[in-house]
Write a protein that holds these residues in place. Structure first.
Motif, PDB file in Angstrom:
ATOM      1  N   ALA A 133     -12.354 -26.992  25.288  1.00 41.78           N
ATOM      2  CA  ALA A 133     -13.760 -27.334  25.101  1.00 41.78           C
ATOM      3  C   ALA A 133     -13.920 -27.989  23.739  1.00 41.78           C
ATOM      4  CB  ALA A 133     -14.631 -26.078  25.204  1.00 41.78           C
ATOM      5  N   SER A 134     -14.858 -28.911  23.642  1.00 38.70           N
ATOM      6  CA  SER A 134     -15.121 -29.591  22.380  1.00 38.70           C
ATOM      7  C   SER A 134     -16.611 -29.884  22.274  1.00 38.70           C
ATOM      8  CB  SER A 134     -14.311 -30.887  22.271  1.00 38.70           C
ATOM      9  OG  SER A 134     -14.659 -31.782  23.313  1.00 38.70           O
ATOM     10  N   GLY A 135     -17.089 -30.058  21.046  1.00 35.48           N
ATOM     11  CA  GLY A 135     -18.492 -30.347  20.834  1.00 35.48           C
ATOM     12  C   GLY A 135     -18.793 -30.487  19.357  1.00 35.48           C
ATOM     13  N   VAL A 136     -20.049 -30.430  19.018  1.00 30.49           N
ATOM     14  CA  VAL A 136     -20.490 -30.556  17.632  1.00 30.49           C
ATOM     15  C   VAL A 136     -21.428 -29.394  17.321  1.00 30.49           C
ATOM     16  CG1 VAL A 136     -21.730 -31.979  15.967  1.00 30.49           C
ATOM     17  CG2 VAL A 136     -20.272 -33.062  17.701  1.00 30.49           C
ATOM     18  N   VAL A 137     -21.147 -28.679  16.225  1.00 35.16           N
ATOM     19  CA  VAL A 137     -21.968 -27.567  15.770  1.00 35.16           C
ATOM     20  C   VAL A 137     -22.360 -27.826  14.312  1.00 35.16           C
ATOM     21  CG1 VAL A 137     -22.089 -25.086  15.327  1.00 35.16           C
ATOM     22  CG2 VAL A 137     -20.860 -25.945  17.352  1.00 35.16           C
ATOM     23  N   ASP A 138     -23.647 -27.905  14.064  1.00 34.84           N
ATOM     24  CA  ASP A 138     -24.156 -28.180  12.715  1.00 34.84           C
ATOM     25  C   ASP A 138     -23.561 -29.467  12.146  1.00 34.84           C
ATOM     26  OD1 ASP A 138     -25.685 -25.870  12.796  1.00 34.84           O
ATOM     27  OD2 ASP A 138     -24.096 -24.639  11.901  1.00 34.84           O
ATOM     28  N   GLY A 139     -23.414 -30.448  13.008  1.00 30.36           N
ATOM     29  CA  GLY A 139     -22.891 -31.732  12.566  1.00 30.36           C
ATOM     30  C   GLY A 139     -21.394 -31.772  12.385  1.00 30.36           C
ATOM     31  N   ARG A 140     -20.709 -30.699  12.739  1.00 29.48           N
ATOM     32  CA  ARG A 140     -19.255 -30.660  12.581  1.00 29.48           C
ATOM     33  C   ARG A 140     -18.583 -30.614  13.954  1.00 29.48           C
ATOM     34  NH1 ARG A 140     -18.380 -26.046   7.902  1.00 29.48           N
ATOM     35  NH2 ARG A 140     -19.560 -27.097   6.206  1.00 29.48           N
ATOM     36  N   PRO A 141     -17.477 -31.357  14.099  1.00 25.55           N
ATOM     37  CA  PRO A 141     -16.757 -31.310  15.389  1.00 25.55           C
ATOM     38  C   PRO A 141     -16.082 -29.948  15.590  1.00 25.55           C
ATOM     39  CG  PRO A 141     -15.515 -32.590  13.794  1.00 25.55           C
ATOM     40  CD  PRO A 141     -16.843 -32.287  13.143  1.00 25.55           C
ATOM     41  N   VAL A 142     -16.160 -29.457  16.816  1.00 23.18           N
ATOM     42  CA  VAL A 142     -15.555 -28.164  17.181  1.00 23.18           C
ATOM     43  C   VAL A 142     -14.658 -28.392  18.396  1.00 23.18           C
ATOM     44  CG1 VAL A 142     -15.988 -25.815  17.977  1.00 23.18           C
ATOM     45  CG2 VAL A 142     -17.497 -26.845  16.277  1.00 23.18           C
ATOM     46  N   PHE A 143     -13.463 -27.791  18.334  1.00 24.45           N
ATOM     47  CA  PHE A 143     -12.495 -27.938  19.439  1.00 24.45           C
ATOM     48  C   PHE A 143     -11.807 -26.597  19.676  1.00 24.45           C
ATOM     49  CE2 PHE A 143      -8.132 -28.717  20.888  1.00 24.45           C
ATOM     50  CZ  PHE A 143      -8.391 -29.392  22.078  1.00 24.45           C
ATOM     51  N   LEU A 144     -11.641 -26.230  20.961  1.00 21.86           N
ATOM     52  CA  LEU A 144     -10.947 -24.994  21.344  1.00 21.86           C
ATOM     53  C   LEU A 144     -10.100 -25.261  22.586  1.00 21.86           C
ATOM     54  CD1 LEU A 144     -10.421 -21.904  21.248  1.00 21.86           C
ATOM     55  CD2 LEU A 144     -12.475 -21.643  22.672  1.00 21.86           C
ATOM     56  N   GLN A 145      -8.839 -24.849  22.520  1.00 25.85           N
ATOM     57  CA  GLN A 145      -7.931 -24.983  23.667  1.00 25.85           C
ATOM     58  C   GLN A 145      -7.138 -23.693  23.819  1.00 25.85           C
ATOM     59  OE1 GLN A 145      -5.654 -28.704  24.378  1.00 25.85           O
ATOM     60  NE2 GLN A 145      -3.838 -27.381  24.377  1.00 25.85           N
ATOM     61  N   ILE A 146      -7.103 -23.166  25.055  1.00 32.11           N
ATOM     62  CA  ILE A 146      -6.373 -21.933  25.355  1.00 32.11           C
ATOM     63  C   ILE A 146      -5.358 -22.222  26.448  1.00 32.11           C
ATOM     64  CG2 ILE A 146      -6.531 -19.530  26.084  1.00 32.11           C
ATOM     65  CD1 ILE A 146      -9.421 -19.517  25.197  1.00 32.11           C
ATOM     66  N   ASN A 147      -4.111 -21.936  26.161  1.00 29.89           N
ATOM     67  CA  ASN A 147      -3.029 -22.065  27.131  1.00 29.89           C
ATOM     68  C   ASN A 147      -2.423 -20.688  27.376  1.00 29.89           C
ATOM     69  OD1 ASN A 147      -2.645 -24.831  25.262  1.00 29.89           O
ATOM     70  ND2 ASN A 147      -2.762 -25.155  27.468  1.00 29.89           N
ATOM     71  N   TYR A 148      -2.287 -20.327  28.648  1.00 32.32           N
ATOM     72  CA  TYR A 148      -1.733 -19.023  29.007  1.00 32.32           C
ATOM     73  C   TYR A 148      -0.253 -19.157  29.351  1.00 32.32           C
ATOM     74  CZ  TYR A 148      -6.603 -17.539  29.353  1.00 32.32           C
ATOM     75  OH  TYR A 148      -7.920 -17.262  29.076  1.00 32.32           O
ATOM     76  N   ASP A 149       0.531 -18.219  28.862  1.00 28.75           N
ATOM     77  CA  ASP A 149       1.958 -18.160  29.168  1.00 28.75           C
ATOM     78  C   ASP A 149       2.136 -17.200  30.342  1.00 28.75           C
ATOM     79  OD1 ASP A 149       4.674 -18.275  29.223  1.00 28.75           O
ATOM     80  OD2 ASP A 149       4.993 -17.171  27.358  1.00 28.75           O
ATOM     81  N   LEU A 150       2.270 -17.754  31.537  1.00 29.49           N
ATOM     82  CA  LEU A 150       2.370 -16.943  32.749  1.00 29.49           C
ATOM     83  C   LEU A 150       3.817 -16.751  33.167  1.00 29.49           C
ATOM     84  CD1 LEU A 150      -0.541 -18.531  34.837  1.00 29.49           C
ATOM     85  CD2 LEU A 150      -0.619 -16.538  33.319  1.00 29.49           C
ATOM     86  N   GLY A 151       4.075 -15.633  33.818  1.00 33.81           N
ATOM     87  CA  GLY A 151       5.423 -15.343  34.286  1.00 33.81           C
ATOM     88  C   GLY A 151       5.376 -14.540  35.574  1.00 33.81           C
ATOM     89  N   ARG A 152       6.444 -13.840  35.853  1.00 39.01           N
ATOM     90  CA  ARG A 152       6.543 -13.035  37.067  1.00 39.01           C
ATOM     91  C   ARG A 152       7.540 -11.908  36.842  1.00 39.01           C
ATOM     92  NH1 ARG A 152       4.973 -13.246  42.234  1.00 39.01           N
ATOM     93  NH2 ARG A 152       3.795 -15.161  41.838  1.00 39.01           N
ATOM     94  N   ARG A 153       7.237 -10.732  37.371  1.00 36.74           N
ATOM     95  CA  ARG A 153       8.137  -9.585  37.255  1.00 36.74           C
ATOM     96  C   ARG A 153       8.441  -9.042  38.643  1.00 36.74           C
ATOM     97  NH1 ARG A 153       4.861  -4.008  35.675  1.00 36.74           N
ATOM     98  NH2 ARG A 153       3.768  -3.867  37.685  1.00 36.74           N
ATOM     99  N   TRP A 154       9.701  -8.640  38.854  1.00 37.56           N
ATOM    100  CA  TRP A 154      10.122  -8.022  40.106  1.00 37.56           C
ATOM    101  C   TRP A 154      10.283  -6.525  39.904  1.00 37.56           C
ATOM    102  CZ3 TRP A 154      10.654  -9.956  45.008  1.00 37.56           C
ATOM    103  CH2 TRP A 154      10.569 -11.355  45.143  1.00 37.56           C
ATOM    104  N   THR A 155       9.883  -5.758  40.906  1.00 39.94           N
ATOM    105  CA  THR A 155       9.976  -4.303  40.869  1.00 39.94           C
ATOM    106  C   THR A 155      10.706  -3.817  42.118  1.00 39.94           C
ATOM    107  OG1 THR A 155       7.890  -4.146  39.652  1.00 39.94           O
ATOM    108  CG2 THR A 155       8.683  -2.140  40.722  1.00 39.94           C
ATOM    109  N   TYR A 156      11.626  -2.874  41.927  1.00 39.99           N
ATOM    110  CA  TYR A 156      12.341  -2.283  43.060  1.00 39.99           C
ATOM    111  C   TYR A 156      11.406  -1.327  43.795  1.00 39.99           C
ATOM    112  CZ  TYR A 156      15.856   0.476  45.591  1.00 39.99           C
ATOM    113  OH  TYR A 156      16.582   1.127  46.560  1.00 39.99           O
ATOM    114  N   THR A 157      11.183  -1.583  45.091  1.00 44.54           N
ATOM    115  CA  THR A 157      10.192  -0.826  45.863  1.00 44.54           C
ATOM    116  C   THR A 157      10.769  -0.411  47.228  1.00 44.54           C
ATOM    117  OG1 THR A 157       9.281  -2.927  46.680  1.00 44.54           O
ATOM    118  CG2 THR A 157       8.202  -1.921  44.767  1.00 44.54           C
ATOM    119  N   PRO A 158      11.707   0.522  47.292  1.00 36.77           N
ATOM    120  CA  PRO A 158      12.207   0.971  48.598  1.00 36.77           C
ATOM    121  C   PRO A 158      11.092   1.581  49.428  1.00 36.77           C
ATOM    122  CG  PRO A 158      12.879   2.487  46.858  1.00 36.77           C
ATOM    123  CD  PRO A 158      12.276   1.288  46.173  1.00 36.77           C
TER     124      PRO A 158
END
Length: 254
Positions: A133-158
């Motif tokens: 997201a980006s914009g202007v607050v009080d005349g100043r540029p504002v920028f925010l970026q969020i990246n998620y580090d996703l993965g996967r886990r295996w579990t033994y389930t007899p």
């Protein structure tokens, strides 16, 4: 008198043998062994909301062994009871491993990496899409970026499935369509499918497929099955998982 008893006894034995032979001959008309054992490989590539489950993107892969006992057979259908054990079964949950933040709020552009101590299983991958997201607050540029580090886990389930029933149509034919349902439970090495759920979960499934008999005793099976897994509120959370399975197996009757 003794001779008449011997004759009567002999006639009874002959009658019983004839009936047994007739029953055996009738059974030979059907591809429906009295007892059978089977091995199945099964896989589920994802989960979605089908019945009651809320958690998505779960995977299953495993190997099952089954015993089946025929209950009754007629020209149109054959009923059977079955029980299964799954000594090799794994369940996979999507997880989040950390976050990467890129911000520019009333100052220079800064980057911050957050790495979790352990992977945290999540309900739905779509809730963790990268955002900016980006914009202007009080005349100043504002920028925010969020990246998620996703993965996967295996579990033994007899798992163990002590209750199962199936009905085969057209038992006099080598190729038979069938319907099946099961009920059982899964015991895992940690809580699944999320934290604060349970390492013990109940399952029930329903589905169907086709079975092709090479001869009276040996057959190949291809099956589609829908399975629901949940802890029935014995855990702090109970999101539930609905999965679609594809199963391929080989059966040997005796």
């Amino acid at each position: 008198m003794r001779v008449s008893y011997l004759v009567a006894g002999g006639l009874l034995l002959l009658g019983a043998a004839a009936r047994a032979q007739s029953t055996h001959a009738a059974e030979q008309r059907y591809y429906a062994p009295l007892n059978s054992v089977a091995a199945f490989a099964e896989y589920s590539n994802s989960s979605s909301h089908i019945i009651l489950g809320d958690d998505r993107q779960r995977k299953f892969a495993g190997l099952a062994f089954a015993f089946q006992r025929r209950i009754s057979t007629s020209h149109s259908m054959s009923w059977a009871y079955s029980a299964e054990i799954l000594p090799l079964l794994g369940e996979s949950d999507p997880t989040i491993r950390g976050q990467h933040l890129l911000t520019n709020i009333a100052g220079p552009l800064t980057k911050q990496d957050i790495v979790f101590v352990q992977q945290v299983p999540i309900q739905n991958v779509r809730l963790y899409r990268d955002v900016s997201a980006s914009g202007v607050v009080d005349g100043r540029p504002v920028f925010l970026q969020i990246n998620y580090d996703l993965g996967r886990r295996w579990t033994y389930t007899p798992a163990l499935t002590p209750v199962g029933f199936s009905v085969h149509l057209l038992p006099a034919h080598r190729l038979q369509p069938f319907l099946a349902s099961t009920a059982g439970f899964i015991v895992s090495t940690r809580d699944v499918p999320e934290f604060k759920t349970s390492a013990f979960n109940f399952t029930f499934s329903f589905g169907g497929g086709v079975e092709w008999f090479r001869d009276q005793r040996r057959s190949w099976t291809v099956e589609y099955r829908v399975q629901h897994m949940s802890n029935k509120e014995i855990g702090y959370n109970n999101p539930g998982v609905d999965s679609q399975f594809l199963r391929v197996g080989y059966r040997f009757g005796f």
